[in-house]
Design an enzyme around this catalytic site. Structure first.
Site, PDB file in Angstrom:
ATOM      1  N   HIS A  26    -139.868 -42.172 -96.032  1.00  0.00           N
ATOM      2  CA  HIS A  26    -138.850 -43.583 -95.392  1.00  0.00           C
ATOM      3  C   HIS A  26    -137.440 -42.716 -95.121  1.00  0.00           C
ATOM      4  O   HIS A  26    -136.955 -43.669 -96.481  1.00  0.00           O
ATOM      5  CB  HIS A  26    -139.428 -45.013 -95.531  1.00  0.00           C
ATOM      6  CG  HIS A  26    -138.667 -45.860 -94.480  1.00  0.00           C
ATOM      7  ND1 HIS A  26    -137.825 -46.648 -94.762  1.00  0.00           N
ATOM      8  CD2 HIS A  26    -139.030 -46.315 -93.258  1.00  0.00           C
ATOM      9  CE1 HIS A  26    -137.440 -47.707 -93.660  1.00  0.00           C
ATOM     10  NE2 HIS A  26    -138.622 -46.855 -92.931  1.00  0.00           N
ATOM     11  N   HIS A  68    -130.628 -44.315 -88.253  1.00  0.00           N
ATOM     12  CA  HIS A  68    -131.367 -45.801 -88.110  1.00  0.00           C
ATOM     13  C   HIS A  68    -130.370 -47.011 -87.184  1.00  0.00           C
ATOM     14  O   HIS A  68    -131.697 -47.538 -86.195  1.00  0.00           O
ATOM     15  CB  HIS A  68    -131.284 -46.583 -89.619  1.00  0.00           C
ATOM     16  CG  HIS A  68    -132.083 -47.518 -89.342  1.00  0.00           C
ATOM     17  ND1 HIS A  68    -131.723 -48.893 -89.352  1.00  0.00           N
ATOM     18  CD2 HIS A  68    -133.539 -48.014 -89.751  1.00  0.00           C
ATOM     19  CE1 HIS A  68    -132.269 -49.762 -88.850  1.00  0.00           C
ATOM     20  NE2 HIS A  68    -133.652 -49.184 -89.758  1.00  0.00           N
TER      21      HIS A  68
HETATM   22  O1  G3P Z   1    -141.992 -46.883 -90.450  1.00  0.00           O
HETATM   23  C1  G3P Z   1    -141.232 -48.273 -90.009  1.00  0.00           C
HETATM   24  C2  G3P Z   1    -140.137 -48.622 -90.215  1.00  0.00           C
HETATM   25  O2  G3P Z   1    -138.890 -48.056 -90.091  1.00  0.00           O
HETATM   26  C3  G3P Z   1    -139.543 -50.250 -89.039  1.00  0.00           C
HETATM   27  O3  G3P Z   1    -138.329 -50.812 -89.981  1.00  0.00           O
HETATM   28  O4  G3P Z   1    -135.844 -50.517 -89.818  1.00  0.00           O
HETATM   29  O5  G3P Z   1    -136.479 -49.268 -91.504  1.00  0.00           O
HETATM   30  O6  G3P Z   1    -136.280 -47.923 -89.258  1.00  0.00           O
HETATM   31  P1  G3P Z   1    -136.601 -50.117 -89.884  1.00  0.00           P
HETATM   32 CA    CA Z   2    -137.805 -46.947 -89.308  1.00  0.00          CA
END
Ligand code: G3P
Ligand code: CA
Length: 252
Positions: A26, A68
């Site tokens: 992630h 992000h």
């Molecule tokens: O993969 C989904 C997740 O990344 C959503 O939340 O805020 O980390 O982008 P965020």
């Molecule tokens: Ca994300």
């Protein structure tokens, strides 16, 4: 340009058959490298993840970039909104340890070269980038990455638009709550994937999505309690910020 070995759709099919979830980095491996940088994605790939996840925004001059937040302050030495800077201005910033903020095309190339699946989150909330969906489909088409990519969004209209623009694309809807009818939400968005926070998943939800022909992908699975919940609920993919510590536990 060597094509990656299998498409995202096949990755998910294999995972279902083997009963082992796909493990995704992630924002790459943000536990060890600056999030959403090429070194973060490389690090996750070196650790053996099946997929990498990145977040996509659009520069003021219409280029797709990986970061992000809608604003620059938290992860770069810049300030203000991403969409109010040109690509040249954004590329001059430090996104951590001297690295520039990546172009989406660079992350696509890395994914292709390494043969890992790519999950792109389209950030269309709270600010909206006009034309982002068209630009994304055009770029994935140019790079031959349509079938190697899953595109997900909290903005379900955006997910639907992406599927309408390119039906071969695997698309998914993100969700933070536990809705009454997750399958209905998927159908409304024409989505292949249902992507909740892991805490908004339960065994019945996974069963229902599977029965409807979809797959479940959860995120921010970063500790043993979250891993245990995934083992109980059995989603198809699991994205973690801590691939070094959790990869083997998730596949165990
Ligand atoms: O993969 C989904 C997740 O990344 C959503 O939340 O805020 O980390 O982008 P965020
Ligand atoms: Ca994300």
């Amino acid at each position: 340009m060597a094509p990656p070995p299998i498409s995202v759709r096949e990755l998910y099919q294999r995972s279902r058959l083997s009963g082992t979830p796909l493990v995704g980095g992630h924002r790459g491996n943000p536990a060890e490298r600056p999030e959403n940088t090429l070194s973060s994605f490389r690090s996750a790939i070196e650790l053996g993840v099946d997929m990498i996840e990145c977040d996509v925004h659009m520069s003021g001059d219409g280029q797709l970039v990986v970061i992000h937040d809608h604003t620059l302050e938290r992860t770069t030495n810049g300030s203000g909104f991403v969409g109010q800077h040109t690509l040249a201005e954004l590329r001059a910033l430090d996104a951590g340890e001297g690295e520039p903020l990546p172009l989406l095309a660079e992350v696509c190339e890395l994914s292709r070269e390494s043969g890992v699946g790519l999950c792109i989150e389209v950030k269309q909330n709270p600010l909206h980038y006009a034309g982002l969906e068209e630009a994304l489909v055009a770029q994935l088409t140019d790079l031959g990455m349509v079938e190697q990519t899953a595109v997900i969004s909290f903005n379900h209209a955006s997910a639907r638009q992406l599927k309408e623009l390119e039906p071969r694309l695997t698309t998914g809807i993100l969700e933070g709550a536990r809705p009454i009818d997750p399958v209905g939400l998927m159908r409304g968005a024409l989505a292949d994937l249902y992507a909740p926070h892991y805490g908004a998943m339960d065994p019945e939800l996974v069963e229902d999505v599977h029965a409807a022909g979809g797959a479940v992908g959860v995120w921010i699975v970063d500790d043993d309690a979250a891993v245990a919940w995934c083992k109980l609920c059995r989603p198809d993919s699991v994205f973690t910020n801590r691939p070094r510590e959790l990869l083997l536990k998730l596949r165990d």
